[in-house]
Each structure stands twice: as C-alpha cells, then as structure tokens.
Scaffold this motif. Structure first.
Motif, short mmCIF file in Angstrom:
data_model
loop_
_atom_site.label_atom_id
_atom_site.label_comp_id
_atom_site.label_asym_id
_atom_site.label_seq_id
_atom_site.Cartn_x
_atom_site.Cartn_y
_atom_site.Cartn_z
N GLY A 72 0.72 -1.22 0.09
CA GLY A 72 -0.07 -0.18 0.02
C GLY A 72 0.86 1.22 -0.11
O GLY A 72 0.30 2.42 0.50
N HIS A 115 4.74 5.92 -3.17
CA HIS A 115 6.01 6.54 -3.16
C HIS A 115 6.67 6.48 -2.23
O HIS A 115 6.23 6.28 -0.91
CB HIS A 115 5.83 7.87 -4.07
CG HIS A 115 5.48 8.97 -3.24
ND1 HIS A 115 4.14 9.27 -3.41
CD2 HIS A 115 5.89 9.59 -2.22
CE1 HIS A 115 3.71 10.53 -2.33
NE2 HIS A 115 4.88 10.53 -1.41
N ASN A 124 3.70 18.84 -8.22
CA ASN A 124 2.53 17.39 -7.80
C ASN A 124 2.62 16.62 -9.12
O ASN A 124 1.40 16.29 -9.60
CB ASN A 124 1.27 18.06 -7.45
CG ASN A 124 0.70 19.17 -8.44
OD1 ASN A 124 1.41 19.44 -9.46
ND2 ASN A 124 -0.58 19.61 -8.42
N ALA A 151 0.76 20.03 -4.36
CA ALA A 151 0.80 18.76 -3.89
C ALA A 151 0.03 18.89 -2.47
O ALA A 151 -0.10 19.93 -1.90
CB ALA A 151 2.21 17.93 -3.73
N VAL A 190 -0.81 18.23 1.54
CA VAL A 190 0.06 18.51 2.68
C VAL A 190 -0.27 17.88 3.83
O VAL A 190 -1.46 17.77 4.08
CB VAL A 190 0.17 19.95 3.11
CG1 VAL A 190 0.79 20.22 4.31
CG2 VAL A 190 0.81 20.91 1.90
N PRO A 238 3.80 12.92 5.71
CA PRO A 238 4.39 12.18 4.41
C PRO A 238 4.03 10.71 4.40
O PRO A 238 3.86 10.17 3.09
CB PRO A 238 5.88 12.69 4.81
CG PRO A 238 6.06 13.58 5.65
CD PRO A 238 4.79 13.39 6.71
N GLU A 239 4.04 9.98 5.44
CA GLU A 239 4.01 8.60 5.34
C GLU A 239 2.61 8.23 4.94
O GLU A 239 2.21 7.50 3.98
CB GLU A 239 3.95 7.90 6.59
CG GLU A 239 5.50 8.03 7.28
CD GLU A 239 6.36 7.27 6.70
OE1 GLU A 239 6.26 6.11 6.05
OE2 GLU A 239 7.73 7.72 6.73
N LEU A 275 0.67 10.64 2.94
CA LEU A 275 0.68 11.03 1.51
C LEU A 275 1.20 9.79 0.73
O LEU A 275 0.84 9.95 -0.59
CB LEU A 275 1.19 12.32 1.55
CG LEU A 275 0.66 13.54 2.20
CD1 LEU A 275 1.57 14.75 2.17
CD2 LEU A 275 -0.61 13.82 1.42
N ALA A 276 2.21 9.22 1.03
CA ALA A 276 2.66 8.17 0.32
C ALA A 276 1.84 7.22 -0.20
O ALA A 276 2.18 6.15 -1.07
CB ALA A 276 4.07 7.77 0.77
N ARG A 277 0.72 7.06 0.46
CA ARG A 277 -0.33 6.16 0.44
C ARG A 277 -1.51 6.51 -0.45
O ARG A 277 -2.62 6.15 -0.40
CB ARG A 277 -0.79 5.42 1.63
CG ARG A 277 0.17 4.74 2.62
CD ARG A 277 -0.24 4.47 4.03
NE ARG A 277 0.63 3.82 4.76
CZ ARG A 277 1.02 2.43 4.71
NH1 ARG A 277 0.54 1.71 3.85
NH2 ARG A 277 2.09 1.97 5.35
N PRO A 313 -1.89 8.77 -3.75
CA PRO A 313 -1.15 9.46 -4.96
C PRO A 313 -2.11 10.58 -5.69
O PRO A 313 -1.52 11.36 -6.49
CB PRO A 313 -0.79 8.46 -5.79
CG PRO A 313 -1.86 7.24 -5.72
CD PRO A 313 -1.94 7.23 -4.20
N MET A 331 -0.90 13.68 -5.39
CA MET A 331 0.70 14.29 -5.26
C MET A 331 1.30 14.02 -6.82
O MET A 331 2.25 14.45 -6.96
CB MET A 331 1.13 12.95 -4.63
CG MET A 331 0.77 12.81 -2.83
SD MET A 331 0.95 14.60 -2.22
CE MET A 331 2.55 14.43 -1.99
N ASN A 332 0.64 13.06 -7.42
CA ASN A 332 1.10 12.86 -8.73
C ASN A 332 0.14 12.78 -9.86
O ASN A 332 -0.74 11.87 -9.96
CB ASN A 332 1.92 11.48 -8.70
CG ASN A 332 2.42 11.15 -10.04
OD1 ASN A 332 2.88 11.97 -10.88
ND2 ASN A 332 2.82 9.96 -10.35
#
Lengths: 444, 444
Positions: A184, A187, A209, B62, B64, B67-68, B70-72, B74, B77-78
């Motif tokens: 899960g 990035h 982003n 992106a 805010v 961070p952990e 947000l890494a789940r 996307p 974020m992208n």
C-alpha cells in the motif's frame, strides 16, 4: 578535422510560414491558423524527415500597428497557443521534439513547471521550453503593466524563474515511485521533497505535484544574444537559437558561448548552437529565385512598411513610398541584427526611396539566407557546421507546408549523401536525439 | 410534470478514482497517473456512453500532511496538469466535452483565455473551464504568498478575471475572418478590437491573438456554494457542480440559483445544476456493497486520519485509534458539508473511537451516495432529476476505469430504458450537447 556528430535540424513555425505574405501561398489551407490538421501535417513532415524538433514561436499579444496592414499579416494576429498545441501534437507524433515558447515575464513558475512536466509525460520525453523574457511593449499591456520591465529586471527574473523550475522538476527522485500495492505504498516519502525557494522574484514551496519525467527536465532553448542572454544560455540552455547573418560572427558567438559553459561545469557538447536560416530551394537556381520573387510580389507595401517600422522602431505610416526616408527616422542603434541595420542605413544614405528600402528589407528578412539548389544549400550548411559556426539549424521556411516539403525532398537527401544528417532517430527522447545529457534525479 | 430534456452526465476524474485507496484497485494500471493511455481509456469509455463531459479536478499544489500517509494516496501527489491533458484528449476524442479546472488566483487572464480558446479550436468546440479560486493554503505557498487571500478578495478577483476572459474571447467577431487571398485581406480590421480593461485586479489591453472559437466562449463550470459563489455562478456559469448530500437542500439550491439568473437576463435552462454523486453499482445489492467493502479494506488508517484531518481542519497525527476523539479537536463550524459535520460531531459525542470515526467518515465520503443495483441507482437519479434537485450528475466513481465500466454497462442502459438519458449526441459542441446557448459574436 571533421565534426564527430551529425547536424541537428528543427522546423520554425509561424502558422503559414516565415514570410509575412505566407498565408497567401496557394499551397496551404487558408484557414490553417485554427486548423490542427495543418499543424499535424507540418509535424509529420518534420518527423518523416527525422528532424529533431518543431519549434513554436510565440508572443502573448497580437501585433500592434496599422490595423489595415495587420489585417494582411495573420501570423501574429491569429495563432494557436503553443503549450496547448504541443500537448495535442505530443499524442499524435512519436519521435519529434516539441518546442513551445513561454515567457518568464508573464507566467508563474509553478504553473509552467507543471505544464512542461505534463507535456514531457504526454510525449514520452519530447518536451522543450524556449525560454523568453518577451521584448515587445505590447505584451506588457496584456499583463497589468504599462510596458516592458527593464531588460536587467526581465533577465534577473528569468534566471530565478528557470532555477525554480529546475528545483520543481527535481521534486520527485527518478526512483521515488514504488507503486507497491501489496504494502500500500505508492511513493517513497524520503524521495520527494519541498523546494522552499525564497528569492527576489519568487517564493515557491513545492513540491511539484507530478512525478519525475522521461527527460528529467524538458530541454531548455533560448535565443538571447545579449550579454545577459549569453550568460543565461551558458548556464541553463541546451539549444541556442539566433538569426544567422555572418559566418565569421557566428563562429565567434559559438566559441564564446561554448567557452562560457566551462564556468558552470558543463560539457560544450551539451548545448547545440542552432542559428535560424531562411531557405528557398529549387531544382535549379532560377526555380529557387522564382520562389523568392513569387512571395515578394505578394507582399503588400503596407505590410512591408509595418515590418520596417518594427525593425527601425519608427512609425512609418504615411511616409511616401516614392521618396527617400528622412534620416532622422533612423534610430541610433539597432534592436535586431547590426549587420542588417548597417546595410539599411547605408542604403538610406545613398538616396533610395522608401519603396526600395522596404523591398530590400523584405528580401533580406524573408528571402535572404540561402537561395539555390540543394547542393548550394547543403554547401552553406556544411561550411557552417564543419567550421563550428553551428551545430545545426532552425529552418525558417518561407511557406508551410510548401517550403518544408521542398527542403525535405531536395536538401535532406543531399545532406544524407554527405553524411551530415541522420537516417534514423538515435533515441526515443529529444535529449537522446540531440545528444544532450539527461539530468540525474537525486539519490534519496 | 415530466422534465422536457434528458439528464446530463459527466465523469469526475482523479486519476485512479475518487476513493483514496483507488490506486490499489487491481483493475487499473498502477502507473496510470503518468499514463495518457489510462486517461484516454476513461475518455473513450465516457464518450462511448455518450456522456456530456469528462471533468478534470485539480489543485496547483501537492497535498500537505503526514508524509507517510501521503505516500499512500497518490491522487493529489502525482497527476497530469489538466490544461495540457485535455489539449491532448481534444485530438484523440470526437464528441466528449473536456473540462479542466484552473484557478483565477494563480493565472493571468490573458494566458488562460488564450489557452481555453486554443483548446476550443483543437477540440472543435468541446472546451470547458471549471473556474475555481483555490481554497487550500498550500496553493498560496507555491505562488509567492504566505497562504490564501481572503475569500472576498479571491471572489472579487475571480469575477473580474472571468469578465476579462469574456472580453478577450469576443476580440474577433465570428465573421471577422475574410481569408481573401485575391485581395490579400485576412481579416476585417473593423471586426477585431482591443479590450482596454482597467479594473481593480487587472489591466489588460487585448485583443486576444486567436480568432473566435467554435463555441464563442468555452463553457463555464463552477462549484461554489458560498453566497459569492452562487452570485458568480448565476451570472456566468453554465454548469454548477457540488457534492450532493440531501435532496431537499439540493432542490432549494437549484431553485435559488435558477431564480438568481433572471437578474442577469439569463434563461434558467442555460445553466445545468449537476451535483457530484458517488455511485457503487452491482448486479445485486450484495455485490454493490461488496465493492464498497473491498475498497474500505484497502484504506490505511493513516490515510483515513489524514482525510479526517482535512475535513476537520485539525492535526490528528498521533491521536490513538482506539480512544475517543477529544472534543476540543472539533472545529466550531464545518468547512465542507454541514450535514456530514453534524453527523460526525454527534458520533464523537457518543463516545466512539477515532478508528470508528475514520471508518464512518471514509464511508460517508467515499462509499455513500448511491450503492445498489442499476434500478436502485436509476431510482435515485430519476427522483433528483424529475423533482428539480438536479439537471444531471457528475459521477464521482470510486475507481477508474472499473467503476466507470460498471456504470456504463449497468446504469446507462437502465437510464435509457426510462428515457432519462440520450442514445446519441445531439450536437458537435459541448454547448450543443448541454443545451446551453452559444454567445453571439458581435456584429461589426
């Protein structure tokens, strides 16, 4: 000593062609300015010939001047917005580099960095940004200003703008995306970072982003010939574009620019000097000359007067065509080419009429460059390339698609016979084809 | 009394779907965020079903937070930049409307007006601008500001921004282009005009350097539910988007908004109220419910906590999942849906744990709306449509393309059986399909 690589080629695009009467050429769709089919045709001709790129000129303003003359010169009045156009071309072409002009004076770096990153993804790594500061007063009037900011301010802003974009394009490391559905985790948060830029012109926190792009950063093109422009190019550009006039001066410019790169730790091969060149080619010299004359005949005197007004920065409306230009209309110093300015000044002082001056200027501006057979054209290009006046050329084709078809049918085979131009693309991305390095995404 | 027309439908696009765990759904390419093929697939599914449009959500920042977490997650974020994405989709689709979100707080009207005019040409009249002022602090930090401008300032700027764009889009009359090669006259100079706008936020001279577009102006979409948002929509919008929660409130909103249009001389049919609705459809109710549960199981607690933090505007990092939320973490007033806020508040006060609260919020936010069979979904949509709570819907599909395929295969045929949705596009442009009038270019 022969050059180790081949020359680079790009198609310069005003809609109908570089000649101010190009829209009247019978070989194009008269509605081309709003026709994607026309633009796609130019792109596909360029791609079939294995050109490096197609270069969209731009200004964020309609041209200003005599309305009747402007109504005869659509290239600067009715055109696609270049960022949207190359986005569409990105998914309709496969190998051609796509260059769009965008001004650092009137964009925000966060928006423009996103746009170019997105185009680099859409195109699979073929995006290029032609960085300009805009040098016409009329642009400022569209963006809350009474005119242009001073040259030094524009270049300082441009330098900082490019720097912010570099930082934003590096937000995600190249290996930041894990795409791990099992755990899960999309990035690696340690491989994504804010920018926290605080400068004189911009405060931008970041991160961008959008993930790292195929080229890492889009290719950077620039045209500046001023001291500030050369400094910016030596530090940041991978393509430098300029109007070619004199091979001797161009060799000096070439050597100067490449030498300046060392101060920034850059390999001189990482920047390609690509002068613009106007090409009229025919099966015979007479045929080529006839093409020049065909377009000159279509140039209305009002359009010629308007072009000359822009070059001289003087209002020439009402000046009679059959009398000499009063010498006090000449500016003290040229805005564009010094060589051309000196030639025009001498012509005025010799007592020629305004009509003759317009014709001279129109021919120098639109019909000079190289006119002749494929061998004639290739001879000039070869000399410039072999003696390091140029790494390649941006082709200012008088009419589109006609002059582009002429070039690809007649000159490209001749360049190939001489081993001067590629038979096939070397790579998938514009950086690979140009032979300029891809910036490495930071390690985490 | 039955409604005279059919309902309008659009696909709301976050890359992987509206559900925050959508990227983990096995039915999509895990690299979809940077894949044009994925976006084109969503567009073609929407077009094959004869949807009015595809709607690209956006924020120029992106997300805010932790961070952990947000890494789940996307989606924020992208992502593709939407103006470039719809430009590419414009030439790869034929009838689908293409909606891109762009902020009046961070663009210049001259640039954005050009961009949308260009997309309207590229698409043959299918461009739509979703006008937003941006309501997240993090966007301001990317654009030279310490945070957001106040709400009233943002809306005053938005109103003026839209007005400038309208003026720029009207620069060329519809019949300005003469394209007369015989006489050498491209456009009629009397049918092109400067804007000379001088306002509180903008000074823009114009004219726009692109001819009048197929739709005259792109369609305008808006989402504002505030008083300023309603005023802006009543005057300028053709699509109004909002999160649907309660049919009663929606009928009031619908009637209020349409009544407000009269003050601006607008026909109420010229604006389509299209609430967002989350749809989970299955061949049986159990199958639909299983789809909701499948995605809820993939929602990591950190992501749930982050979502809840955003809704409550409170930092919930470190708050234990197995204890109740301290009541002082609840804000005094909701930022989003009042109904949902009241439900969550009551839940907190009843002593439930943070873990339970997250699950409730995640389900309300992502799994509520309509869950059931095609008949269940069509029943709700029909009631909203027939009782004038909505002119149509923007479908917030939990996963893409899976939930979109479900909807087009199961619900669309049911809506057609009931005569509620078109079998074929009525026109070529988005305006024609929506049934909203084309602004008439001025006479010369």
């Amino acid at each position: 000593m022969p050059r180790p690589d081949r020359m680079k080629l790009g198609t310069f695009v005003y809609t109908y062609g570089f000649h101010p009467a190009s829209w009247m050429h019978p070989g194009s769709d008269v509605g081309a300015a709003n026709s994607f089919a026309h633009m796609l045709n130019v792109a596909r001709l360029s791609e079939a010939a294995k050109f490096d790129f197609m270069f969209m000129a731009d200004s964020p303003a309609a041209a200003v001047g005599d309305p009747e003359a402007l109504a005869r010169q659509p290239n600067k009045m009715n055109r696609f917005e270049p960022l949207t156009l190359i986005s569409a071309l990105a998914v309709a072409t496969e190998r051609l580099g796509l260059v769009a002009t965008a001004s650092t004076s009137y964009y925000e770096p966060y928006n423009l960095a996103r746009i170019f990153a997105s185009i680099d993804h859409l195109s699979g790594g073929r995006a290029c940004w032609n960085v300009v500061t805009s040098d016409h007063d009329e642009t400022g009037y569209n963006f809350n200003r009474r005119g242009l900011d001073p040259h030094a301010v524009r270049y300082a802003r441009a330098r900082e703008f490019v720097d912010v974009c570099f930082g934003l394009w590096d937000s995600f490391d190249d290996d930041a995306l894990l795409l791990d559905r099992e755990r899960g985790i999309y990035h690696d948060p340690r491989k994504l970072r804010a920018l926290d830029h605080v400068g004189e012109h911009f405060q931008v926190r970041g991160p961008l982003n959008i993930a790292s792009t195929p080229q890492g950063r889009p290719v950077i093109a620039q045209a500046g010939g001023s001291e500030a422009g050369i400094a910016l190019a030596a530090e940041t550009a991978e393509i430098v574009f300029g109007l070619a006039s004199d091979i001797g001066r161009s060799r000096v410019f070439y050597a100067t620019l490449k030498a300046r790169m060392a101060a920034f730790g850059r390999d001189p091969d990482g920047l390609k000097v690509m002068p613009g060149v106007v090409v009229n080619v025919g099966r015979t010299r007479a045929e080529a000359r006839a093409k020049v004359d065909f377009m000159l005949e279509r140039l209305h005197p009002d359009v010629g007067r308007l072009m000359l007004s822009e070059f001289l920065e003087a209002d020439l409306r009402g000046v009679p065509l059959d009398a000499p230009l009063p010498e006090d209309r000449l500016p003290a110093a040229p805005k564009g080419s010094r060589a051309l300015f000196e030639e025009l000044t001498a012509f005025v002082r010799s007592g020629r009429t305004v009509g003759e001056l317009i014709r001279l200027y129109a021919e120098k501006h639109t019909g000079n460059g190289i006119t002749g057979t494929a061998a004639d054209v290739a001879d000039v290009m070869e000399e410039w390339f072999e003696t390091r006046a140029a790494d390649g050329f941006i082709l200012m084709l008088p009419t589109l698609p006609a002059s582009l078809q002429d070039f690809t049918e007649l000159v490209v085979p001749e360049l190939r016979r001489r081993g001067l131009f590629r038979d096939e693309y070397e790579g998938m991305t514009l950086r690979e084809n140009l032979g300029v390095p891809r910036p490495r995404g930071r390690a985490g």
